[in-house]
Every structure is written in structure tokens, then in C-alpha cells.
Scaffold this motif. Structure first.
Motif, PDB file in Angstrom:
ATOM      1  N   ALA A 187       0.827  -1.210   0.000  1.00  0.00           N
ATOM      2  CA  ALA A 187       0.000   0.000   0.000  1.00  0.00           C
ATOM      3  C   ALA A 187       0.859   1.257   0.000  1.00  0.00           C
ATOM      4  N   ILE A 188       2.020   1.187   0.642  1.00  0.00           N
ATOM      5  CA  ILE A 188       2.950   2.321   0.643  1.00  0.00           C
ATOM      6  C   ILE A 188       4.005   2.170  -0.448  1.00  0.00           C
ATOM      7  N   MET A 189       4.616   0.986  -0.541  1.00  0.00           N
ATOM      8  CA  MET A 189       5.739   0.809  -1.479  1.00  0.00           C
ATOM      9  C   MET A 189       5.311   0.989  -2.934  1.00  0.00           C
ATOM     10  N   ASP A 190       4.058   0.686  -3.242  1.00  0.00           N
ATOM     11  CA  ASP A 190       3.569   0.802  -4.621  1.00  0.00           C
ATOM     12  C   ASP A 190       2.674   2.025  -4.828  1.00  0.00           C
ATOM     13  N   SER A 191       2.655   2.909  -3.846  1.00  0.00           N
ATOM     14  CA  SER A 191       1.798   4.093  -3.948  1.00  0.00           C
ATOM     15  C   SER A 191       2.413   5.145  -4.865  1.00  0.00           C
ATOM     16  N   ASP A 192       1.553   5.879  -5.551  1.00  0.00           N
ATOM     17  CA  ASP A 192       2.017   7.006  -6.361  1.00  0.00           C
ATOM     18  C   ASP A 192       2.395   8.194  -5.484  1.00  0.00           C
ATOM     19  N   ASN A 193       1.893   8.185  -4.252  1.00  0.00           N
ATOM     20  CA  ASN A 193       2.183   9.274  -3.313  1.00  0.00           C
ATOM     21  C   ASN A 193       2.364   8.678  -1.916  1.00  0.00           C
ATOM     22  N   PRO A 194       3.555   8.121  -1.651  1.00  0.00           N
ATOM     23  CA  PRO A 194       3.768   7.414  -0.382  1.00  0.00           C
ATOM     24  C   PRO A 194       3.542   8.279   0.852  1.00  0.00           C
ATOM     25  N   GLU A 195       3.863   9.561   0.750  1.00  0.00           N
ATOM     26  CA  GLU A 195       3.676  10.441   1.908  1.00  0.00           C
ATOM     27  C   GLU A 195       2.197  10.575   2.242  1.00  0.00           C
ATOM     28  N   LYS A 196       1.380  10.855   1.241  1.00  0.00           N
ATOM     29  CA  LYS A 196      -0.054  11.016   1.463  1.00  0.00           C
ATOM     30  C   LYS A 196      -0.699   9.702   1.893  1.00  0.00           C
ATOM     31  N   THR A 197      -0.301   8.614   1.253  1.00  0.00           N
ATOM     32  CA  THR A 197      -0.836   7.306   1.631  1.00  0.00           C
ATOM     33  C   THR A 197      -0.521   6.991   3.085  1.00  0.00           C
ATOM     34  N   SER A 198       0.708   7.303   3.510  1.00  0.00           N
ATOM     35  CA  SER A 198       1.095   7.069   4.900  1.00  0.00           C
ATOM     36  C   SER A 198       0.248   7.909   5.843  1.00  0.00           C
ATOM     37  N   GLU A 199       0.038   9.164   5.489  1.00  0.00           N
ATOM     38  CA  GLU A 199      -0.815  10.037   6.307  1.00  0.00           C
ATOM     39  C   GLU A 199      -2.221   9.451   6.436  1.00  0.00           C
ATOM     40  N   ASN A 200      -2.758   8.997   5.308  1.00  0.00           N
ATOM     41  CA  ASN A 200      -4.120   8.452   5.307  1.00  0.00           C
ATOM     42  C   ASN A 200      -4.219   7.179   6.140  1.00  0.00           C
TER      43      ASN A 200
END
Length: 208
Positions: A187-200
Motif C-alpha cells: 500500500a505504501i511501497m507501490d503508492s504514487d504518493n507514499p507520503e499522502k498514503t502514509s498520512e491516510n
């Protein structure tokens, strides 16, 4: 062991990623609130693993976030990492504790109450419990439903972290599990926006 914030625990997977791209993802995830990083690179040989873990440590040190090394205890010690994580098919937990000594974090995977209780007896500081949802990053992962997770949580006094297939849209299904954190890979490693995904992800977990 000092109190560790396990709320959002990143497990790395650099497959199909250039080295700088991989490191940028790790750094962005920390900006987004990742509180622990585990380097888990099963495909890498010893020296490439060491070099990658060393580069990750430079980032985690900058953010003052604990670095955990998967399975390779010698690398955890050589790097001065904060700890190591072992699975049920890896080295015995009690032996891992003896090798690491008393001052490093030891995490142990468990998918049953019996495995969790033994892990705590062996000296684990936390348990990684899953897979709570279907996962593509670990084909042999045992599945753990929420009721079993609750039983494991009640059976031990150390933190229990949910892992396996966790994404932004299913964190809420862990409500009532009393998980001490969520461990995330793709979910994080393949995210287009790891920072935002982590926040969410962190927000979803904190709202459980």
C-alpha cells in the motif's frame, strides 16, 4: 525496552524499483508518519541487502525512527540497527534474543495464540500478526481473522501489530481488534504518493 510507537510500521519491498526510487519512497513514507521501518528484502543476497539496509538506516536515523532488520540478525548487529524481526520458519525466537542481546528490539511473527505466547516467553518485544487480509507480498502467509487476532491480543502483554493486505480502504475493518499498530508493504511501497498514503493510513488507524 523503551516505548516504541508501532502505529504505522513499514515493511520494505524494493522489487522492480530503482535504488533511489526505493529510498525516496522510504523517506516520503516517514514524512507521512511511518513510525517504524523494517527492511525485508528476501530476494537480495547478503552484501546487496547490507548496502540497502545501510542506506535505509541513514534515512531512519534522520527521522529518529527505529530500524528493524528482517531475519538477518548479523546485519542488524553490524549496522547498529534497533532490532530484528523473525518469522516462525526462521531462527527460534529464544536463540534470536540471545544473539541480539537484551537491548535490541525483537519482533516475532505469530498467527496463533500458541505461537504468540511462545514468542513473548522467548523475549519478543512485539508480535507481527497476520495475514489479517489477503496479501500478494507473502504467498505462504497464514490468515488470521479478527476474532483470532483479538484472542492473540488478550493472550500476551506485548504489542501486537496487524499485518497482511492492509490498505487505506480496509483499515476500518480492524475496529475492535485493539491492534497496537498496522504493518504495511505494498500500500505504501507501490503508492504514487507514499507520503499522502502514509498520512491516510495513520489517520485511519488512529480513528479505529
Amino acid at each position: 525496552m523503551e516505548d516504541i510507537d508501532y502505529s504505522l510500521y513499514l515493511v520494505t519491498n524494493s522489487t522492480d524499483k530503482r535504488n533511489q526510487e526505493f529510498l525516496n519512497i522510504v523517506e516520503d513514507s516517514l514524512k507521512g508518519g511511518v513510525s517504524v521501518v523494517q527492511v525485508r528484502e528476501k530476494e537480495l543476497d547478503l552484501i546487496p541487502f547490507y548496502e540497502k539496509a545501510k542506506a535505509v538506516k541513514e534515512i531512519t536515523d534522520k527521522f529518529d525512527v527505529p530500524l528493524i532488520i528482517n531475519d538477518r540478525l548479523s546485519i542488524a548487529i553490524a549496522l547498529g540497527a534497533d532490532g530484528a524481526h523473525v518469522g516462525q520458519d526462521d531462527i527460534d525466537g529464544a536463540v534470536a534474543r540471545d544473539i541480539l542481546g537484551p537491548d535490541r528490539i525483537l519482533g516475532i511473527s505469530a498467527s496463533t495464540v500458541e505461537e504468540a505466547v511462545k514468542a513473548e516467553e522467548d523475549g519478543a518485544d512485539y508480535i507481527g500478526c497476520g495475514a489479517v487480509f489477503p496479501t500478494s507480498t507473502k504467498d505462504d502467509a497464514d490468515s488470521v481473522d479478527i476474532e483470532e487476532f483479538k484472542k492473540i491480543k488478550k493472550a500476551v502483554s506485548i504489542p501486537v501489530i496487524a499485518i497482511g493486505g492492509i490498505k487505506e480502504n480496509n483499515v476500518k475493518e480492524l475496529k475492535g481488534s485493539n491492534a497496537d499498530g498496522i504493518a504495511v508493504v505494498s500500500a505504501i511501497m507501490d503508492s504514487d504518493n507514499p507520503e499522502k498514503t502514509s498520512e491516510n493510513l495513520l489517520n485511519e488507524f488512529k480513528n479505529l
